[in-house]
Design an enzyme around this catalytic site. Structure first.
Site, PDB file in Angstrom:
ATOM      1  N   ASP A  58       6.971  53.357  14.560  1.00 46.75           N
ATOM      2  CA  ASP A  58       7.870  52.210  14.558  1.00 46.75           C
ATOM      3  C   ASP A  58       7.085  50.913  14.682  1.00 46.75           C
ATOM      4  O   ASP A  58       7.352  49.927  13.990  1.00 46.75           O
ATOM      5  CB  ASP A  58       8.870  52.352  15.709  1.00 46.75           C
ATOM      6  N   GLU A 130       8.980  57.492  10.290  1.00 47.37           N
ATOM      7  CA  GLU A 130       8.162  56.735  11.243  1.00 47.37           C
ATOM      8  C   GLU A 130       6.995  57.570  11.739  1.00 47.37           C
ATOM      9  O   GLU A 130       5.880  57.066  11.909  1.00 47.37           O
ATOM     10  CB  GLU A 130       9.027  56.283  12.416  1.00 47.37           C
TER      11      GLU A 130
END
Length: 240
Positions: A58, A130
């Site tokens: 992220d 991610e």
């Protein structure tokens, strides 16, 4: 345990080609593709899953996308860039890119998760996407992650000719459309020196709890809080 096609070496090689990176440590990529449902099964205890990797991915994605926007839109102010950023790093955008590279077929899932459509689940695709970005970063550094992220996200950047609607306005319109009271914002804290403060703001929406955001001004903090709330209620915005 039904790991699925993601456990096959040839399938991993195919995915590596799509990612533009051949992993030195294959276990990183395998972990990035492994759903937590496998960790608790017999023979799967201690098996690496994507949970920790998605936390890192992220942040890596955020840095690369922020840099792309900074270079691509040199005339835009912080607010406009922040709105674009929020749109590009939200879960829906990550899931969209993951779907485009066929990530779902490589996921390692327990039989129950696979049988319930896990390979096409946007939430799983976003999490794994991610995690894959984190694996690229850990194995090959920021350049390896950038070689995948920049071309994969460039079409999404090009789609937004104008910055997306600001999060506060979007949240207000959503609340009104649901017949709810207007969102209520409250300053939680102010930190840092006077010349470089950091504000933290909380927003509450009737029946949907609260979300927080921070920024260099109350306005940007409110926008961040609104974006986090939009993600919570599934109406868009950035990931909190």
């Amino acid at each position: 345990m039904s790991a699925g096609p993601g456990s096959d070496a040839s399938d991993l090689a195919e995915l590596e080609a799509r990612l533009g990176h051949e992993f030195r440590d294959k276990t990183l990529l395998t972990a990035a593709l492994t759903h937590p449902s496998l960790a608790g099964l017999k023979g799967g205890r201690g098996l690496g899953t994507y949970e920790r990797l998605e936390f890192l991915g992220d942040r890596v994605l955020g840095l690369i996308v922020a840099e792309m926007l900074y270079r691509t839109f040199p005339q835009e102010d912080e607010g406009a860039l922040a709105r674009r950023f929020a749109e590009l790093v939200r879960r829906e955008s990550i899931a969209r890119v993951s779907g485009a590279i066929g990530l779902g077929r490589h996921l390692r899932l327990a039989a129950g998760e696979a049988g319930s459509g896990g390979r096409d689940n946007p939430a799983l695709l976003a999490d794994a996407g991610e995690a894959v970005i984190a694996a690229l970063y850990l194995d090959g550094g920021l350049d390896a992650a950038r070689r995948f992220v920049e071309p994969a996200w460039r079409p999404l950047v090009a789609e937004e000719i104008k910055p997306p609607q600001d999060a506060k306005t979007a949240l207000q319109e959503w609340a009104q459309g649901q017949g709810l009271a207007l969102p209520a914002y409250a300053l939680i804290s102010t930190e840092g020196p006077a010349h470089e403060p950091r504000f933290e703001v909380e927003v509450r929406v009737e029946g949907h709890g609260k979300a927080t955001g921070s920024g260099k001004s109350k306005r940007t903090a409110e926008q961040a809080a609104a974006a986090a709330m939009l993600t919570r209620i599934g109406a868009g915005g950035s990931r909190p």
